[in-house]
Design a protein around this motif. Sequence first.
Motif, mmCIF file in Angstrom:
data_model
loop_
_atom_site.group_PDB
_atom_site.id
_atom_site.type_symbol
_atom_site.label_atom_id
_atom_site.label_comp_id
_atom_site.label_asym_id
_atom_site.label_seq_id
_atom_site.Cartn_x
_atom_site.Cartn_y
_atom_site.Cartn_z
ATOM 1 N N ASN A 32 7.858 -5.639 -3.721
ATOM 2 C CA ASN A 32 8.084 -4.445 -2.919
ATOM 3 C C ASN A 32 6.768 -3.708 -2.679
ATOM 4 N N ARG A 33 5.958 -3.589 -3.701
ATOM 5 C CA ARG A 33 4.643 -2.947 -3.544
ATOM 6 C C ARG A 33 3.774 -3.745 -2.578
ATOM 7 N N THR A 34 3.837 -5.059 -2.672
ATOM 8 C CA THR A 34 3.072 -5.918 -1.758
ATOM 9 C C THR A 34 3.499 -5.676 -0.316
ATOM 10 N N GLY A 35 4.796 -5.586 -0.100
ATOM 11 C CA GLY A 35 5.313 -5.324 1.242
ATOM 12 C C GLY A 35 4.901 -3.967 1.770
ATOM 13 N N ARG A 36 4.929 -2.968 0.894
ATOM 14 C CA ARG A 36 4.506 -1.625 1.308
ATOM 15 C C ARG A 36 3.017 -1.613 1.660
ATOM 16 N N PHE A 68 14.491 -12.600 3.184
ATOM 17 C CA PHE A 68 14.394 -11.142 3.107
ATOM 18 C C PHE A 68 14.480 -10.760 1.645
ATOM 19 N N GLY A 69 13.313 -10.707 1.022
ATOM 20 C CA GLY A 69 13.223 -10.371 -0.393
ATOM 21 C C GLY A 69 12.507 -9.047 -0.585
ATOM 22 N N GLY A 70 11.919 -8.888 -1.733
ATOM 23 C CA GLY A 70 11.240 -7.642 -2.073
ATOM 24 C C GLY A 70 10.069 -7.315 -1.160
ATOM 25 N N PHE A 75 8.133 -3.743 3.001
ATOM 26 C CA PHE A 75 7.484 -3.611 4.307
ATOM 27 C C PHE A 75 8.345 -2.768 5.252
ATOM 28 N N CYS A 76 9.625 -3.130 5.373
ATOM 29 C CA CYS A 76 10.508 -2.412 6.298
ATOM 30 C C CYS A 76 10.693 -0.952 5.887
#
Length: 85
Positions: A32-36, A68-70, A75-76
């Motif tokens: 999740n942090r990577t996506g953000r 569609f994972g963490g 990111f979204c």
Amino acid sequence: MTDNENQYAVLPFSNGQDYWAIAESGDWSADNRTGRQAAADLLRVMTFQDAPHLLGFVVKAMMTKGRFGGVEAGFCQAIAEAAVE
């Protein structure tokens, strides 16, 4: 191009024509942090280059991967938060 210029010109998570070249770690929080972070990188580059179409390239690549994972959730969420600021 200097490192400072490069941070505004290149998406660090893309690989050539693959606009979503991010591997998942299996750890939802870390992903999740990577996506953000990927969202922050994209927003920075889109703003600097006046290139909002890059979001479409990234979303298309994300959809092509079929997951569609963490990473994608982070990111979204970050893109959505930026949209309503």
